[in-house]
Scaffold this motif. Structure first.
Motif, mmCIF file in Angstrom:
data_model
loop_
_atom_site.group_PDB
_atom_site.id
_atom_site.type_symbol
_atom_site.label_atom_id
_atom_site.label_comp_id
_atom_site.label_asym_id
_atom_site.label_seq_id
_atom_site.Cartn_x
_atom_site.Cartn_y
_atom_site.Cartn_z
ATOM 1 N N HIS A 9 0.829 -1.203 0.000
ATOM 2 C CA HIS A 9 0.000 0.000 0.000
ATOM 3 C C HIS A 9 0.865 1.256 0.000
ATOM 4 C CE1 HIS A 9 -2.782 -3.123 1.379
ATOM 5 N NE2 HIS A 9 -3.633 -2.438 0.645
ATOM 6 N N GLN A 26 -2.642 -4.196 5.865
ATOM 7 C CA GLN A 26 -2.667 -2.782 5.510
ATOM 8 C C GLN A 26 -2.540 -1.907 6.758
ATOM 9 O OE1 GLN A 26 -5.985 -1.576 3.111
ATOM 10 N NE2 GLN A 26 -5.364 0.548 3.077
ATOM 11 N N GLU A 29 1.058 -1.552 7.671
ATOM 12 C CA GLU A 29 1.743 -0.655 6.728
ATOM 13 C C GLU A 29 1.437 0.806 7.044
ATOM 14 O OE1 GLU A 29 2.271 -1.567 2.433
ATOM 15 O OE2 GLU A 29 0.674 -3.000 2.845
ATOM 16 N N GLU A 30 0.190 1.107 7.333
ATOM 17 C CA GLU A 30 -0.212 2.486 7.579
ATOM 18 C C GLU A 30 0.275 3.009 8.924
ATOM 19 O OE1 GLU A 30 -4.410 2.440 6.844
ATOM 20 O OE2 GLU A 30 -4.112 2.499 4.681
ATOM 21 N N THR A 39 2.858 5.655 2.951
ATOM 22 C CA THR A 39 1.522 5.266 2.506
ATOM 23 C C THR A 39 0.637 6.486 2.316
ATOM 24 O OG1 THR A 39 0.813 4.904 4.787
ATOM 25 C CG2 THR A 39 1.571 2.963 3.559
#
Length: 85
Positions: A9, A26, A29-30, A39
């Motif tokens: 992402h 996700q 990742e964020e 991101t």
């Protein structure tokens, strides 16, 4: 929406290996700082709320500015932000 992924992402630079990016949820990742794994989406992935909002934070960051602008102030206050009408 599933929290697992088969894609990165990242929207910019990342020091995280591609194989790991594809396997990380996700949300993970964020949560990594953009300086490590970017991101962000050219400023679009931020909330414009100027007060307490009942809209979940992840949705605030993902929603287009236009959506934030049309929500009632009682639900998602944006008065005084750069999207103020």
């Amino acid at each position: 929406m599933s929290d697992s992924t088969n894609q990165s992402h990242a929207k910019g630079d990342s020091v995280v290996p591609q194989a790991a990016q594809r396997k990380l949820p996700q949300g993970v990742e964020e949560s990594v700082p953009d300086s490590v794994h970017d991101t962000s989406n050219s400023g679009a992935s931020k909330s414009h709320a100027t007060g307490e909002s009942i809209v979940p934070d992840a949705i605030q960051r993902a929603a287009p500015e236009g959506l934030e602008k049309i929500l009632p102030e009682s639900v998602h206050p944006t008065k005084g932000s750069n999207i103020d009408p």
